[in-house]
Design a protein around this motif. Structure first.
Motif, short mmCIF file in Angstrom:
data_model
loop_
_atom_site.label_atom_id
_atom_site.label_comp_id
_atom_site.label_asym_id
_atom_site.label_seq_id
_atom_site.Cartn_x
_atom_site.Cartn_y
_atom_site.Cartn_z
N GLY A 1 -58.66 -5.97 7.97
CA GLY A 1 -59.78 -5.12 7.89
C GLY A 1 -60.01 -3.89 8.61
O GLY A 1 -59.19 -3.73 9.52
N ALA A 2 -60.85 -3.31 8.34
CA ALA A 2 -61.08 -1.90 9.25
C ALA A 2 -62.65 -1.96 9.72
O ALA A 2 -63.40 -2.79 8.91
N PRO A 3 -62.96 -1.29 10.78
CA PRO A 3 -64.33 -1.40 10.98
C PRO A 3 -65.55 -0.80 10.15
O PRO A 3 -66.67 -1.66 10.12
N MET A 4 -65.09 -0.01 9.19
CA MET A 4 -66.21 0.54 8.38
C MET A 4 -65.59 0.90 7.01
O MET A 4 -64.22 1.05 6.81
N PRO A 5 -66.37 0.72 5.74
CA PRO A 5 -65.88 1.09 4.58
C PRO A 5 -65.29 2.28 4.43
O PRO A 5 -64.21 2.64 3.70
N LEU A 6 -65.68 3.38 4.88
CA LEU A 6 -65.40 4.83 4.99
C LEU A 6 -64.54 5.00 6.31
O LEU A 6 -64.66 4.80 7.23
N VAL A 7 -63.14 5.02 5.92
CA VAL A 7 -62.14 5.24 6.92
C VAL A 7 -61.69 6.94 7.13
O VAL A 7 -60.99 7.25 6.13
#
Length: 221
Positions: A205-211
Motif C-alpha cells: 500500500g501507499a500512504p495516500m491515493p495520489l502518489v
C-alpha cells in the motif's frame, strides 16, 4: 504476485516491466497491448488485442491477478480535447471497469502526471482529462487504487522513449540529471524508482491515493 501491465512498450512501461521481471515476489506478468512487448522472459506473457476498448472476449484471461500497472498514455500535443479524452479517459476506464469486474481485490495503479487537475475544471486540457480519469478510477470497486504522478523521469537500464522528440530531449538532458536531482528533488525521479514504487504500493500500500514525486522516490528508494 501476478501483475497485469499496460503500456509495456512506452518509456514508463519499459522501466516498470524490467522491475517486475527482476522482483522475486512477482511470478507472472501479463502485458496487454496492441502489439507484443518485444521482451522474452519466463515470467512474461502477452495478450495482444486489436481493440483496447472492449474486453468482453478476454475476461477469462484477466482473472486472478493481484495488481494492474496502467502505464499506457499519449501526449496531448496537437490533440483536441474530445480526441485526447477518448484515448485517455475512455481507454483507461474500459480496462479499469473490466478488471474491477473480474479482480475486485486487485490494486490498480495508474500513471497520471505531475500537475494533474483533480477538480477537472482548470484551464489546462490534459490536466483536466487526467484528473477526470483519476477520479473515475478511484470510484471503481478495487481493493486499492493509486494515481502515480511522476514529473521528470530519468530513463535507466536502456529504457528509451518511443517518441523521437522526447528521446532526443532525454539524451540532451542526461548530463544534467544529477543537477536536477539536487536542485529539484521533488520533481525528478527515475524509471527504476517508478517501477519499484509501484511494486511496493501493490505489496504494502501507499500512504495516500495520489502518489506524487516525493512519495514515488520514498516508496521506490
Amino acid at each position: 504476485m501476478r501483475i497485469i501491465l499496460f503500456g509495456a512498450t512506452g518509456m514508463v512501461g519499459q522501466g516498470v516491466l524490467r522491475e517486475c521481471l527482476v522482483d522475486g515476489d512477482v511470478t507472472r506478468v501479463l502485458c496487454v497491448g496492441r502489439r507484443p512487448s518485444g521482451e522474452q522472459h519466463p515470467k512474461l506473457h502477452e495478450l495482444v488485442m486489436s481493440d483496447l476498448y472492449d474486453y468482453s472476449a478476454a475476461l477469462d484471461q484477466l482473472r486472478d491477478y493481484d495488481a494492474c500497472f496502467f502505464c499506457l498514455g499519449v501526449s496531448s500535443v496537437g490533440m483536441k480535447e474530445d480526441d485526447y479524452r477518448r484515448v485517455t479517459y475512455d481507454l483507461t476506464l474500459a480496462a479499469g471497469r473490466a478488471l474491477a469486474r473480474v479482480n475486485p481485490q486487485m490494486t490498480f495503479i495508474y500513471v497520471s502526471g505531475s500537475g494533474t487537475d483533480s477538480t477537472e475544471r482548470g484551464s489546462v486540457m490534459w490536466a483536466r482529462v487526467k484528473g477526470a480519469t483519476e477520479n473515475a478510477l478511484m470510484r471503481l470497486p478495487f481493493r486499492a487504487a493509486y494515481m502515480f504522478r511522476p514529473g521528470f523521469i530519468e530513463p535507466m537500464h536502456g529504457v528509451r522513449s518511443k517518441t523521437a522528440l522526447y528521446q532526443a530531449a532525454y539524451v540532451i538532458a542526461r548530463p544534467v540529471f544529477g543537477l536536477l536531482q539536487r536542485w529539484a528533488p521533488d520533481r525528478v525521479t527515475t524509471s527504476v524508482k517508478v517501477g519499484r514504487a509501484m511494486l511496493m504500493a501493490a505489496k504494502r500500500g501507499a500512504p495516500m491515493p495520489l502518489v506524487e514525486v516525493p512519495d514515488i522516490n520514498r516508496l521506490g528508494g
